[in-house]
Write a protein that holds these residues in place. Structure first.
Motif, PDB file in Angstrom:
ATOM      1  N   ALA A   1       0.832  -1.205   0.000  1.00  0.00           N
ATOM      2  CA  ALA A   1       0.000   0.000   0.000  1.00  0.00           C
ATOM      3  C   ALA A   1       0.862   1.249   0.000  1.00  0.00           C
ATOM      4  N   VAL A   2       1.896   1.258   0.826  1.00  0.00           N
ATOM      5  CA  VAL A   2       2.804   2.404   0.888  1.00  0.00           C
ATOM      6  C   VAL A   2       3.506   2.595  -0.453  1.00  0.00           C
ATOM      7  N   LYS A   3       3.966   1.513  -1.031  1.00  0.00           N
ATOM      8  CA  LYS A   3       4.659   1.583  -2.324  1.00  0.00           C
ATOM      9  C   LYS A   3       3.766   2.189  -3.402  1.00  0.00           C
ATOM     10  N   ASN A   4       2.510   1.758  -3.451  1.00  0.00           N
ATOM     11  CA  ASN A   4       1.596   2.251  -4.486  1.00  0.00           C
ATOM     12  C   ASN A   4       1.121   3.679  -4.235  1.00  0.00           C
ATOM     13  N   ALA A   5       1.214   4.147  -2.995  1.00  0.00           N
ATOM     14  CA  ALA A   5       0.669   5.454  -2.640  1.00  0.00           C
ATOM     15  C   ALA A   5       1.677   6.593  -2.692  1.00  0.00           C
TER      16      ALA A   5
ATOM     17  N   ALA B   1       8.196   8.156  -5.986  1.00  0.00           N
ATOM     18  CA  ALA B   1       9.608   7.775  -5.872  1.00  0.00           C
ATOM     19  C   ALA B   1      10.374   8.892  -5.154  1.00  0.00           C
ATOM     20  N   PRO B   2      11.419   8.550  -4.402  1.00  0.00           N
ATOM     21  CA  PRO B   2      12.082   7.243  -4.359  1.00  0.00           C
ATOM     22  C   PRO B   2      11.459   6.243  -3.398  1.00  0.00           C
ATOM     23  N   THR B   3      10.479   6.664  -2.591  1.00  0.00           N
ATOM     24  CA  THR B   3       9.894   5.747  -1.614  1.00  0.00           C
ATOM     25  C   THR B   3       8.946   4.760  -2.271  1.00  0.00           C
ATOM     26  N   GLY B   4       8.153   5.244  -3.228  1.00  0.00           N
ATOM     27  CA  GLY B   4       7.147   4.398  -3.860  1.00  0.00           C
ATOM     28  C   GLY B   4       7.163   4.488  -5.367  1.00  0.00           C
ATOM     29  N   THR B   5       6.059   4.066  -5.967  1.00  0.00           N
ATOM     30  CA  THR B   5       5.982   3.982  -7.428  1.00  0.00           C
ATOM     31  C   THR B   5       4.775   4.721  -8.002  1.00  0.00           C
ATOM     32  N   ARG B   6       4.144   5.589  -7.216  1.00  0.00           N
ATOM     33  CA  ARG B   6       2.989   6.339  -7.716  1.00  0.00           C
ATOM     34  C   ARG B   6       3.379   7.170  -8.931  1.00  0.00           C
ATOM     35  N   SER B   7       2.521   7.137  -9.938  1.00  0.00           N
ATOM     36  CA  SER B   7       2.773   7.880 -11.165  1.00  0.00           C
ATOM     37  C   SER B   7       2.580   9.381 -10.950  1.00  0.00           C
ATOM     38  N   VAL B   8       3.452  10.172 -11.540  1.00  0.00           N
ATOM     39  CA  VAL B   8       3.412  11.625 -11.377  1.00  0.00           C
ATOM     40  C   VAL B   8       2.700  12.266 -12.560  1.00  0.00           C
ATOM     41  N   CYS B   9       1.666  13.038 -12.258  1.00  0.00           N
ATOM     42  CA  CYS B   9       0.984  13.833 -13.291  1.00  0.00           C
ATOM     43  C   CYS B   9       0.670  15.204 -12.695  1.00  0.00           C
ATOM     44  N   PRO B  10       1.252  16.264 -13.244  1.00  0.00           N
ATOM     45  CA  PRO B  10       1.021  17.591 -12.655  1.00  0.00           C
ATOM     46  C   PRO B  10      -0.367  18.151 -12.922  1.00  0.00           C
ATOM     47  N   ASN B  11      -1.054  17.671 -13.994  1.00  0.00           N
ATOM     48  CA  ASN B  11      -2.306  18.294 -14.422  1.00  0.00           C
ATOM     49  C   ASN B  11      -3.526  17.678 -13.752  1.00  0.00           C
TER      50      ASN B  11
ATOM     51  N   ALA C   1      -1.791  21.946 -12.237  1.00  0.00           N
ATOM     52  CA  ALA C   1      -0.487  22.482 -12.665  1.00  0.00           C
ATOM     53  C   ALA C   1      -0.496  24.001 -12.802  1.00  0.00           C
ATOM     54  N   CYS C   2      -1.499  24.657 -12.227  1.00  0.00           N
ATOM     55  CA  CYS C   2      -1.561  26.122 -12.321  1.00  0.00           C
ATOM     56  C   CYS C   2      -0.378  26.790 -11.626  1.00  0.00           C
ATOM     57  N   PHE C   3       0.191  26.125 -10.626  1.00  0.00           N
ATOM     58  CA  PHE C   3       1.274  26.739  -9.864  1.00  0.00           C
ATOM     59  C   PHE C   3       2.592  25.971  -9.980  1.00  0.00           C
ATOM     60  N   GLY C   4       2.673  25.116 -10.985  1.00  0.00           N
ATOM     61  CA  GLY C   4       3.936  24.440 -11.221  1.00  0.00           C
ATOM     62  C   GLY C   4       3.869  22.941 -11.050  1.00  0.00           C
ATOM     63  N   PRO C   5       5.024  22.283 -11.029  1.00  0.00           N
ATOM     64  CA  PRO C   5       5.069  20.819 -10.945  1.00  0.00           C
ATOM     65  C   PRO C   5       4.670  20.302  -9.572  1.00  0.00           C
ATOM     66  N   VAL C   6       4.512  18.995  -9.478  1.00  0.00           N
ATOM     67  CA  VAL C   6       4.152  18.353  -8.218  1.00  0.00           C
ATOM     68  C   VAL C   6       5.292  18.488  -7.216  1.00  0.00           C
ATOM     69  N   ASP C   7       4.966  18.882  -5.999  1.00  0.00           N
ATOM     70  CA  ASP C   7       5.946  18.919  -4.920  1.00  0.00           C
ATOM     71  C   ASP C   7       5.977  17.527  -4.298  1.00  0.00           C
ATOM     72  N   ILE C   8       6.894  16.709  -4.796  1.00  0.00           N
ATOM     73  CA  ILE C   8       6.958  15.302  -4.407  1.00  0.00           C
ATOM     74  C   ILE C   8       7.139  15.131  -2.900  1.00  0.00           C
ATOM     75  N   GLU C   9       8.075  15.859  -2.342  1.00  0.00           N
ATOM     76  CA  GLU C   9       8.378  15.723  -0.924  1.00  0.00           C
ATOM     77  C   GLU C   9       7.176  16.100  -0.059  1.00  0.00           C
ATOM     78  N   LYS C  10       6.509  17.176  -0.415  1.00  0.00           N
ATOM     79  CA  LYS C  10       5.337  17.631   0.346  1.00  0.00           C
ATOM     80  C   LYS C  10       4.199  16.615   0.242  1.00  0.00           C
ATOM     81  N   ALA C  11       3.966  16.116  -0.963  1.00  0.00           N
ATOM     82  CA  ALA C  11       2.883  15.149  -1.162  1.00  0.00           C
ATOM     83  C   ALA C  11       3.123  13.881  -0.354  1.00  0.00           C
ATOM     84  N   ASN C  12       4.353  13.384  -0.377  1.00  0.00           N
ATOM     85  CA  ASN C  12       4.675  12.176   0.381  1.00  0.00           C
ATOM     86  C   ASN C  12       4.548  12.384   1.883  1.00  0.00           C
TER      87      ASN C  12
END
Length: 256
Positions: free
Chosen positions: A104-108, A111-121, A128-139
């Motif tokens: 569950a953690v891996k799918n959620a 990367a680098p912790t998991g494998t969730r696909s990144v889509c900014p839009n 994506a109105c304010f830029g790319p995904v903040d990976i660290e914040k989201a995780n």
């Protein structure tokens, strides 16, 4: 006004919410007005679909209600979709061992912790109105809660709690009662023992525990248990039935 589930956990206060299986933004607003802190969108039971979620999550965000979704650990596509829509927590059913929790953690997580696909839009990233995904914040914001519903899960309790990325644990009272041979008896001592064992282990290992209370007064017996952070209460359909049944009974009595 968006409220994340993480902010509720970090508040230090016990909080409350409920499952919902019917597609109604209006009910979510009413629940928030009544004082509930979070809503759990149930994609495991009944008929709620991914397509139903967007207006419900938008309503919750607008009124300051945190949103959790119940999805299976191995359903990477559904996990990705609910997170893209903006839920801030996942509740994973049927977690029998640490491997399921880790999946569950891996799918959620990204990367680098998991494998969730990144889509900014997507909605969760403001399209994506304010830029790319903040990976660290989201995780770091995402909360993952595991539901233990079997004897195997209880036997592997500490290993599940220790999985990095798992924040909370709960006992699925209905299923656990069933596997213990006491179907329908959610308050049976065997079930209650598992709840208390889970709460104590969560407290000892620095995680949170949630408890389902079918009657509000039951929350009082967990008042002084530090491992328990939040409660789930009756679903809207149950509250609706209780309310209308009381009204109908009073009318019938008045007509006697």
């Amino acid at each position: 006004m968006r409220t994340t589930f993480r902010s509720l956990l970090e508040s230090g206060k016990k909080f409350k919410g409920c499952y919902i299986t019917i597609p109604s933004p209006q009910i979510i607003e009413v629940m928030r007005c009544a004082g509930l802190d979070f809503v759990m969108l149930d994609l495991l039971h009944d008929g709620l679909t991914i397509a139903d979620l967007r207006p419900m999550i938008m309503a919750a965000d607008a009124c300051g209600m945190a949103v959790m979704a119940r999805v299976e650990a191995d359903d990477a596509e559904k996990i990705c979709k609910v997170l893209d829509l903006g839920v801030s927590a996942l509740r994973i059913p049927n977690v029998h061992n640490a491997d399921i929790a880790a999946l569950a953690v891996k799918n959620a997580l990204y990367a680098p912790t998991g494998t969730r696909s990144v889509c900014p839009n997507v909605r969760a990233n403001h399209y994506a109105c304010f830029g790319p995904v903040d990976i660290e914040k989201a995780n770091s914001e995402l909360v993952i809660s595991a539901i233990i519903e079997s004897q195997e899960g209880i036997e592997n309790l500490e290993e599940i709690i220790k999985v990095p990325g798992i924040d909370a644990i709960s006992i699925g009272r209905s299923d656990f009662a069933n596997v213990k041979g006491v179907p329908g008896q959610q308050e049976h001592p065997l079930v209650e023992e598992a709840v208390r064992q889970t709460a104590a282990a969560c407290h000892r290992l620095g995680k949170s525990c949630s408890v389902t209370v079918s009657k509000p007064d039951q929350a009082g017996k967990y008042k002084d248990m530090p491992g328990i952070s939040f409660f789930t209460v009756h679903q809207p359909v149950n509250i609706l039935y209780d309310g209308y049944k009381a009204v109908c009974d009073r009318i019938d009595k008045a007509m006697e």
